[in-house]
Design a protein around this motif. Structure first.
Motif, mmCIF file in Angstrom:
data_model
loop_
_atom_site.group_PDB
_atom_site.id
_atom_site.type_symbol
_atom_site.label_atom_id
_atom_site.label_comp_id
_atom_site.label_asym_id
_atom_site.label_seq_id
_atom_site.Cartn_x
_atom_site.Cartn_y
_atom_site.Cartn_z
ATOM 1 N N ARG A 24 0.863 -1.171 0.000
ATOM 2 C CA ARG A 24 0.000 0.000 0.000
ATOM 3 C C ARG A 24 0.902 1.223 0.000
ATOM 4 N NH1 ARG A 24 -5.111 0.056 1.940
ATOM 5 N NH2 ARG A 24 -6.273 1.926 1.415
ATOM 6 N N ALA A 25 0.960 1.957 -1.127
ATOM 7 C CA ALA A 25 1.832 3.130 -1.202
ATOM 8 C C ALA A 25 1.130 4.370 -0.679
ATOM 9 C CB ALA A 25 2.272 3.355 -2.639
ATOM 10 N N ASP A 210 2.841 27.498 -0.520
ATOM 11 C CA ASP A 210 1.743 28.262 0.070
ATOM 12 C C ASP A 210 1.145 27.414 1.182
ATOM 13 O OD1 ASP A 210 1.856 30.476 -1.639
ATOM 14 O OD2 ASP A 210 0.836 29.350 -3.208
ATOM 15 N N ARG A 211 1.021 26.116 0.864
ATOM 16 C CA ARG A 211 0.606 25.164 1.873
ATOM 17 C C ARG A 211 1.518 23.945 1.789
ATOM 18 N NH1 ARG A 211 -5.189 23.124 1.592
ATOM 19 N NH2 ARG A 211 -4.814 23.314 -0.637
ATOM 20 N N ILE A 212 1.659 23.284 2.904
ATOM 21 C CA ILE A 212 2.482 22.082 2.958
ATOM 22 C C ILE A 212 1.596 20.910 3.368
ATOM 23 C CG2 ILE A 212 4.409 20.942 4.151
ATOM 24 C CD1 ILE A 212 5.637 23.694 4.606
ATOM 25 N N VAL A 213 1.748 19.805 2.649
ATOM 26 C CA VAL A 213 1.074 18.572 3.047
ATOM 27 C C VAL A 213 2.161 17.664 3.598
ATOM 28 C CG1 VAL A 213 -0.231 16.571 2.267
ATOM 29 C CG2 VAL A 213 -0.635 18.821 1.234
ATOM 30 N N VAL A 214 2.151 17.442 4.914
ATOM 31 C CA VAL A 214 3.152 16.556 5.516
ATOM 32 C C VAL A 214 2.612 15.142 5.446
ATOM 33 C CG1 VAL A 214 4.592 16.111 7.530
ATOM 34 C CG2 VAL A 214 3.756 18.424 7.085
ATOM 35 N N MET A 215 3.422 14.242 4.889
ATOM 36 C CA MET A 215 2.957 12.869 4.703
ATOM 37 C C MET A 215 3.835 11.900 5.475
ATOM 38 S SD MET A 215 1.875 12.911 0.732
ATOM 39 C CE MET A 215 1.104 11.317 0.850
ATOM 40 N N ARG A 216 3.196 10.805 5.870
ATOM 41 C CA ARG A 216 3.912 9.787 6.622
ATOM 42 C C ARG A 216 3.269 8.439 6.363
ATOM 43 N NH1 ARG A 216 3.365 8.835 13.064
ATOM 44 N NH2 ARG A 216 5.210 7.545 13.327
ATOM 45 N N LYS A 217 4.067 7.475 5.972
ATOM 46 C CA LYS A 217 3.615 6.097 5.744
ATOM 47 C C LYS A 217 2.338 6.027 4.908
ATOM 48 C CE LYS A 217 5.623 4.174 9.958
ATOM 49 N NZ LYS A 217 5.285 3.803 11.329
ATOM 50 N N GLY A 218 2.314 6.753 3.793
ATOM 51 C CA GLY A 218 1.184 6.660 2.880
ATOM 52 C C GLY A 218 -0.052 7.427 3.305
ATOM 53 N N ALA A 219 0.053 8.225 4.350
ATOM 54 C CA ALA A 219 -1.120 8.988 4.780
ATOM 55 C C ALA A 219 -0.745 10.451 5.001
ATOM 56 C CB ALA A 219 -1.679 8.403 6.076
ATOM 57 N N ILE A 220 -1.755 11.342 4.931
ATOM 58 C CA ILE A 220 -1.509 12.751 5.175
ATOM 59 C C ILE A 220 -1.490 12.987 6.683
ATOM 60 C CG2 ILE A 220 -2.459 15.074 4.916
ATOM 61 C CD1 ILE A 220 -3.629 14.166 2.237
ATOM 62 N N ALA A 221 -0.380 13.532 7.199
ATOM 63 C CA ALA A 221 -0.279 13.779 8.639
ATOM 64 C C ALA A 221 -0.848 15.143 8.987
ATOM 65 C CB ALA A 221 1.174 13.671 9.093
ATOM 66 N N GLN A 222 -0.587 16.133 8.124
ATOM 67 C CA GLN A 222 -1.114 17.483 8.377
ATOM 68 C C GLN A 222 -1.064 18.308 7.089
ATOM 69 O OE1 GLN A 222 0.798 19.557 11.609
ATOM 70 N NE2 GLN A 222 -0.654 21.277 11.533
#
Lengths: 352, 271
Positions: A24-25, A210-222
């Protein structure tokens, strides 16, 4: 300038990705990107950021149920060649059998744009990306920084609705990376195209996004603006991944954080047996011992130039990193007081 | 002993072998070509004598055709095999490269089994059309034989080149709007050009000089190695066969050199 202010709004809806071998990526994610916005996908390697970019590009199909929309139009099954996206690859992927000018003009040639118009557009982009004079060079005669500019010029030449950049600065050395980052930022603002930028470098993300999508282990963290993600991280992972952070685990009693080296008042701190609190190193002020409610002993001092990193033990259960002005005199073994404003203490949800 | 003379001493065996088995016979061959009744004009006969010229032309044409068809077949197959994983892939690659192990005689034999008088194709066509198609003993059979042993060599080279191809190049071209055909034309084929030249050169040189297959199929096929053989063993015409041999070598070398020069810019650019 003629390229200013175009771009499409992007929406990805429940886009997940499971590869043929079952890995699962990317968990199903939904994300809206406004017209003209620069959105950065940030995370460590293997967090799914590149997969998400490739789904938006049309190089990967999302799992069933996932949808990609440009300006409200469903593009999920449209192949990349008809999505009108400009893409910059980490390897630059410049065509070695073409000159710089032919590389930049390739997308226009495919679109059947007349020779004169192509030449004019190439001239415009060569000037914009500061590579004038290199038009007739072969790709293997260019430096890394020049290749990066050619790759960007080529991606922008077709006036894409969306610009997709996959770690475009990672292959460069540190000094050049900093310089090109500033230049890239200026360029992206000037172009005003909707941009999605993938990186694992939080400094890049801060400056460009402008915005940051922080990702971790295939999911959006914030998801949030750089300041928001930095000052109000949603969890411990985001706090530690973006910038430096002291993570302190201690009980809170009636709005007071109880530490081995003293007590600190904390905003919104209800009584908790074991709270997780983030303190940024630059929010801690070093003062004389005895004047503050919190004190500790200097463990080490690293002079960095514009500031110094002081590690103080005894104040918290783990040593605290402090970014102090370079004028402060502190020696290893000194007992120091630490002053931290109540709003600099950020209560994080405890990890499950 | 100084470092330098030691290096020269080490090179001595190579020098001896080169002189004894390479330079001397070659020189002898060149001299023999001019020792016929017409002297040096014997060389000219290779070009002026109608029969020799036609054979030469035939040989070059056959070798060129075999090379081109081999490249086309092997490129498509090699690209597919390198890019796809499916059950039986390893077996298929092993089968495709198996002919590497066969000498020309065996390849000729296999062509006869396929398209000879008792061959599979003749049998089949006899049942369907009531007529036997037999082409093993002609230049077409030879063409098939050349394909059979050129394809394995070329396929392996192409597969290695495809593996080194940056997939990003194709994705970049597609992002710029290139159709699958345009991607092949503008990106993939130019990047594979060095592999085409290298493997095509081997296929061409092999086809120019292959003797075993031709000899197995028939003794009257009009190709240069067969002509040299008949002039040498049947007509005992040493001078002419030597001149033809030198001619065969020179022409093969010349065409390969031309191919390299012609593709030189593409090769350099792709590096």
């Amino acid at each position: 300038m003629s390229t200013a202010g175009h771009g499409a709004a992007v929406r990805i809806e429940a886009c997940g990705k499971t590869f043929a071998d079952g890995t699962r990526a990317l968990d199903p994610a939904t994300l809206d990107i406004a017209r003209g916005e620069t959105l950065v996908l940030l995370g460590p390697s293997g967090c799914g950021k590149t997969t998400m970019l490739r789904i938006i590009a049309g190089l990967e199909l999302p799992d069933a149920g996932g949808k990609v929309l440009f300006d409200g139009k469903d593009m999920t099954s449209v192949p990349i060649e008809r999505r009108n996206v400009g893409m910059v690859f980490q390897s630059y992927a410049l065509f070695p059998n073409m000159t710089v000018a032919d590389n930049i003009a390739y997308g226009l040639k495919i679109r059947g744009v007349a020779r004169d118009e192509r030449a004019a557009r190439v001239a415009e982009l060569v000037a914009l990306t500061n590579i004038t004079g290199l038009e007739n060079r072969r790709i293997d005669q260019l430096s890394g920084g020049q290749r990066q500019r050619v790759a960007l010029a080529r991606a922008v030449a077709i006036r894409p609705g969306i610009l997709l950049l996959d770690e475009p600065l990672t292959a460069l050395d540190a000094a050049l990376r900093d310089r090109l980052r500033t230049e890239l930022n200026r360029l992206l603002r000037a172009l005003g195209i909707t941009t999605i930028y993938v990186t694992h470098d939080q400094a890049e993300a801060m400056e460009l996004g402008d915005r940051i999508v922080v990702m971790r282990k295939g999911a959006i963290a914030q998801i949030g603006a750089p300041r928001e993600v930095y000052f109000v991280p949603k969890d411990r992972f985001v706090a530690e991944f973006i910038g430096a952070a002291n993570i302190v685990e201690a009980p809170i009693e009636n709005g007071i954080l109880i530490l081995p080296g003293g007590r600190l008042s904390i905003e919104g701190g209800a009584t908790t047996a074991n709270a997780t609190v983030m303190i940024r190193p630059e929010t801690i002020r070093v003062t004389n011992a005895g004047t503050e409610a919190l004190s500790g002993v200097v463990d080490s001092v690293s002079f960095i130039g514009d500031r110094q990193r002081i590690v103080v033990s005894g104040a918290s259960s783990k040593p605290l990193n402090v970014d102090a002005p370079n004028t402060i005199q502190a020696k290893v073994g000194d007992r120091v007081g630490l002053s931290i404003a109540a709003d600099a203490l950020r209560l994080l949800p405890s990890e499950p | 002993m100084s470092q330098k003379s030691f290096v020269w001493l080490c090179l001595l065996p190579l020098a001896v072998v080169t002189t004894a088995f390479f330079l001397l016979p070659m020189a002898r061959l060149v001299v023999a070509g001019a020792e016929g009744p017409h002297g040096l004009a014997g060389y000219l006969a290779v070009l002026t004598e109608g029969r020799y010229r036609a054979t030469l032309f035939n040989t070059v044409l056959l070798a060129a055709a075999a090379t081109v068809v081999t490249l086309i077949v092997a490129t498509i197959a090699g690209m597919f095999l390198q890019r796809h994983r499916f059950p039986g892939r390893a077996v298929l690659i092993a089968m495709l490269t198996f002919p590497l192990a066969f000498p020309g005689v065996v390849v000729g034999f296999m062509i006869i089994l396929l398209a000879g008088r008792q061959g599979l194709i003749g049998d089949l066509s006899n049942r369907i059309f009531g007529e036997k198609f037999v082409f093993a003993y002609s230049i077409y059979g030879l063409f098939l034989g050349y394909l059979y042993f050129s394809i394995p060599r070329v396929i392996l080279t192409i597969m290695a080149a495809v593996q080194k191809l940056d997939v990003g190049l194709e994705e970049a071209a597609r992002s710029l709007g290139a159709s699958p055909w345009a991607v092949q034309r503008d990106v993939v084929l130019p990047a594979l050009a060095p592999a085409f030249v290298a493997s095509g050169a081997i296929a061409f040189a092999t086809a120019m000089g292959a003797f075993g297959t031709a000899f197995t199929l028939a003794t009257n096929i009009d190709v240069l190695p067969m002509l040299i053989y008949t002039e040498f063993t049947l007509a005992a015409n040493f001078a002419t066969s030597a001149a033809l041999s030198v001619g065969l070598g020179l022409i093969t070398w010349l065409i390969l050199a031309l191919a390299r020069t012609f593709s030189g810019s593409a090769v350099a650019a792709a590096g």
